[in-house]
Enzyme design. Structure first.
Site, PDB file in Angstrom:
ATOM      1  N   ASN A  91      -9.323   0.887  -8.224  1.00  0.00           N
ATOM      2  CA  ASN A  91      -8.335   1.994  -7.781  1.00  0.00           C
ATOM      3  C   ASN A  91      -7.695   1.663  -6.558  1.00  0.00           C
ATOM      4  OD1 ASN A  91      -6.766   4.710  -7.835  1.00  0.00           O
ATOM      5  ND2 ASN A  91      -7.832   4.718  -5.842  1.00  0.00           N
ATOM      6  N   LYS A 143       3.463   1.908 -12.482  1.00  0.00           N
ATOM      7  CA  LYS A 143       4.687   1.630 -13.173  1.00  0.00           C
ATOM      8  C   LYS A 143       5.516   0.470 -12.785  1.00  0.00           C
ATOM      9  CE  LYS A 143       8.627   4.386 -11.666  1.00  0.00           C
ATOM     10  NZ  LYS A 143       8.406   3.489 -10.285  1.00  0.00           N
ATOM     11  N   GLN A 149      10.210  -2.355  -8.223  1.00  0.00           N
ATOM     12  CA  GLN A 149      10.615  -1.124  -7.395  1.00  0.00           C
ATOM     13  C   GLN A 149      11.720  -1.861  -6.429  1.00  0.00           C
ATOM     14  OE1 GLN A 149       7.649   1.116  -5.390  1.00  0.00           O
ATOM     15  NE2 GLN A 149       8.486   0.764  -3.537  1.00  0.00           N
ATOM     16  N   TYR A 155       2.919  -6.450  -3.859  1.00  0.00           N
ATOM     17  CA  TYR A 155       2.303  -5.045  -4.644  1.00  0.00           C
ATOM     18  C   TYR A 155       2.518  -5.294  -6.179  1.00  0.00           C
ATOM     19  CZ  TYR A 155       1.588  -0.331  -5.561  1.00  0.00           C
ATOM     20  OH  TYR A 155       1.268   0.895  -6.093  1.00  0.00           O
ATOM     21  N   GLU A 187       4.786   8.574 -10.290  1.00  0.00           N
ATOM     22  CA  GLU A 187       5.112   9.566  -9.278  1.00  0.00           C
ATOM     23  C   GLU A 187       4.025  10.424  -8.958  1.00  0.00           C
ATOM     24  OE1 GLU A 187       8.003   8.379  -7.609  1.00  0.00           O
ATOM     25  OE2 GLU A 187       8.332   7.098  -9.170  1.00  0.00           O
TER      26      GLU A 187
HETATM   27  P1  NAP Z   1      -4.005   6.514  -1.294  1.00  0.00           P
HETATM   28  O1  NAP Z   1      -4.011   7.917  -1.245  1.00  0.00           O
HETATM   29  O2  NAP Z   1      -3.624   5.637  -0.076  1.00  0.00           O
HETATM   30  O3  NAP Z   1      -5.498   6.095  -1.479  1.00  0.00           O
HETATM   31  C1  NAP Z   1      -5.966   4.545  -1.627  1.00  0.00           C
HETATM   32  C2  NAP Z   1      -7.232   4.523  -1.144  1.00  0.00           C
HETATM   33  O4  NAP Z   1      -7.549   3.152  -1.190  1.00  0.00           O
HETATM   34  C3  NAP Z   1      -7.336   5.000   0.184  1.00  0.00           C
HETATM   35  O5  NAP Z   1      -8.499   5.792   0.430  1.00  0.00           O
HETATM   36  C4  NAP Z   1      -7.622   3.660   1.145  1.00  0.00           C
HETATM   37  O6  NAP Z   1      -8.431   3.450   2.154  1.00  0.00           O
HETATM   38  C5  NAP Z   1      -8.351   2.614  -0.115  1.00  0.00           C
HETATM   39  N1  NAP Z   1      -7.991   1.409   0.249  1.00  0.00           N
HETATM   40  C6  NAP Z   1      -6.792   0.528   0.158  1.00  0.00           C
HETATM   41  N2  NAP Z   1      -7.103  -0.475   0.476  1.00  0.00           N
HETATM   42  C7  NAP Z   1      -8.444  -0.861   0.702  1.00  0.00           C
HETATM   43  C8  NAP Z   1      -9.502  -1.633   0.947  1.00  0.00           C
HETATM   44  N3  NAP Z   1      -9.063  -3.087   1.024  1.00  0.00           N
HETATM   45  N4  NAP Z   1     -10.715  -1.492   0.960  1.00  0.00           N
HETATM   46  C9  NAP Z   1     -11.449  -0.330   0.778  1.00  0.00           C
HETATM   47  N5  NAP Z   1     -10.435   0.773   0.649  1.00  0.00           N
HETATM   48  C10 NAP Z   1      -9.254   0.435   0.383  1.00  0.00           C
HETATM   49  O7  NAP Z   1      -3.106   6.027  -2.740  1.00  0.00           O
HETATM   50  P2  NAP Z   1      -3.238   6.583  -3.951  1.00  0.00           P
HETATM   51  O8  NAP Z   1      -1.623   6.866  -4.178  1.00  0.00           O
HETATM   52  O9  NAP Z   1      -4.026   7.446  -4.334  1.00  0.00           O
HETATM   53  O10 NAP Z   1      -2.975   5.029  -4.829  1.00  0.00           O
HETATM   54  C11 NAP Z   1      -4.313   4.892  -5.758  1.00  0.00           C
HETATM   55  C12 NAP Z   1      -3.937   3.732  -6.544  1.00  0.00           C
HETATM   56  O11 NAP Z   1      -2.823   4.309  -7.305  1.00  0.00           O
HETATM   57  C13 NAP Z   1      -3.326   2.445  -5.992  1.00  0.00           C
HETATM   58  O12 NAP Z   1      -3.823   1.386  -6.695  1.00  0.00           O
HETATM   59  C14 NAP Z   1      -1.946   2.683  -6.310  1.00  0.00           C
HETATM   60  O13 NAP Z   1      -1.370   1.432  -6.140  1.00  0.00           O
HETATM   61  C15 NAP Z   1      -1.977   3.472  -7.560  1.00  0.00           C
HETATM   62  N6  NAP Z   1      -0.411   4.215  -7.779  1.00  0.00           N
HETATM   63  C16 NAP Z   1      -0.279   5.318  -7.136  1.00  0.00           C
HETATM   64  C17 NAP Z   1       0.992   5.898  -7.377  1.00  0.00           C
HETATM   65  C18 NAP Z   1       1.434   7.076  -6.777  1.00  0.00           C
HETATM   66  O14 NAP Z   1       2.536   7.720  -7.022  1.00  0.00           O
HETATM   67  N7  NAP Z   1       0.503   7.611  -5.566  1.00  0.00           N
HETATM   68  C19 NAP Z   1       1.867   5.484  -8.241  1.00  0.00           C
HETATM   69  C20 NAP Z   1       1.660   4.190  -8.840  1.00  0.00           C
HETATM   70  C21 NAP Z   1       0.364   3.743  -8.622  1.00  0.00           C
HETATM   71  P3  NAP Z   1      -8.040   3.880   3.834  1.00  0.00           P
HETATM   72  O15 NAP Z   1      -7.476   5.169   3.662  1.00  0.00           O
HETATM   73  O16 NAP Z   1      -9.266   3.647   4.471  1.00  0.00           O
HETATM   74  O17 NAP Z   1      -7.175   2.613   3.908  1.00  0.00           O
END
Ligand code: NAP
Length: 261
Positions: A91, A143, A149, A155, A187
């Protein structure tokens, strides 16, 4: 519905924030043992302390997953401390805006290291334990892998590759009964999403605009809704589901939005 996840060890990368945190909380509530693998120490420690205080079993492994040896250590620590590994939820990720015009190739490669490499490395190192447990893998993609995007080539390349790997691993691991599926959020208001919104001139206006275009209920998907989908896939309630790409997004990616305009 009982998901039969009691005592299953579920590794969630990026498990201390946003979608990962919701998966961790949901897993704990189902009686599973979530393993939070996260880069930032404070966030992981805080969450694990809170869950333990509430009586749940869980583990925190601090790791920067852009380093291959830390991926290996995360798997090793999980197995050393808990004796098994049943589910891998890949994730962790960051939408880092390496765009075609402004992004140098070195930045592109570094972003793949941050967003894609660890999906492979963790699956590689977890495989012997997944085989033993007849476990499963869930890849959190986006998505943007299917819509684009703009301004974020690396990414989106990582997110697209995660879908291809989902099908590739689902095929390769059939003989072991290991299911592999992908979830594509669209989103979801997480810290990462908020950082992106706040980088825009009018974040509130933009958020309202986006919500208006989401077919079901004109609202964002919650992290909890993504987590519920992931935990269903992790469970044997989805025992004949493999190689699938699921879009829990209120119809945002696929439905005709003209109906709302
Ligand atoms: P988030 O709140 O920023 O959480 C991501 C987490 O991943 C953070 O705790 C971050 O830790 C950790 N992380 C990132 N890179 C890392 C690394 N190299 N090593 C260890 N930990 C790492 O983001 P989120 O929105 O929940 O996203 C989670 C997933 O959903 C991602 O794959 C993202 O692409 C996908 N996604 C999200 C959305 C959305 O709308 N939110 C939409 C499409 C896809 P740190 O805080 O320590 O950096």
């Amino acid at each position: 519905m009982d998901l039969h996840l009691a005592n299953k060890v579920i590794v969630v990368t990026g498990g201390a924030s946003g979608i990962g945190e919701a998966i961790v909380r949901g897993a704990a509530q189902e009686g599973a043992i979530p393993v939070i693998v996260n880069r930032r120490l404070e966030r992981g420690e805080k969450l694990v302390a809170e869950l333990k205080q509430a009586g749940y079993q869980c583990l925190f492994v601090q790791a920067d997953l852009s380093e291959i040896d830390q991926c290996q250590r995360a798997v090793q620590e999980t197995v050393d401390q808990l004796g098994r590994l049943d589910v891998l939820v890949n994730n962790a990720g960051i939408n880092d805006g390496v765009g075609l015009e402004s992004g140098f190739p070195e930045a592109f490669m570094q972003s793949l290291q941050n967003n894609l490499q660890h999906y492979y490395s963790l699956a590689h190192y977890a495989l012997p334990y997944l085989k033993k447990a007849r476990g499963n893998i869930i890849n959190i993609s986006s998505k943007t892998a299917v819509t684009g995007q703009g301004g974020t080539s690396a990414y989106v390349a990582a997110k697209g590759a995660q879908l291809a790997l989902t099908r590739e691993w689902a095929t390769e691991l059939l003989p072991h009964g290991i299911r592999v599926n992908a979830v594509l959020p669209a989103e979801v208001l997480t810290p990462m999403y908020e950082t992106w919104l706040n980088s825009l001139a009018n974040p509130n206006e933009k958020k309202a605009q986006i919500e208006q275009r989401i077919p079901l209920d004109q609202r964002m998907t919650t992290a909890q809704e993504i987590a519920d989908t992931v935990l269903f896939l992790a469970s044997d309630r989805s025992s004949h589901t493999t190689g699938q790409l699921l879009f829990p997004d209120g119809g945002y990616t696929h439905l005709d939005r003209a109906i709302h305009s």
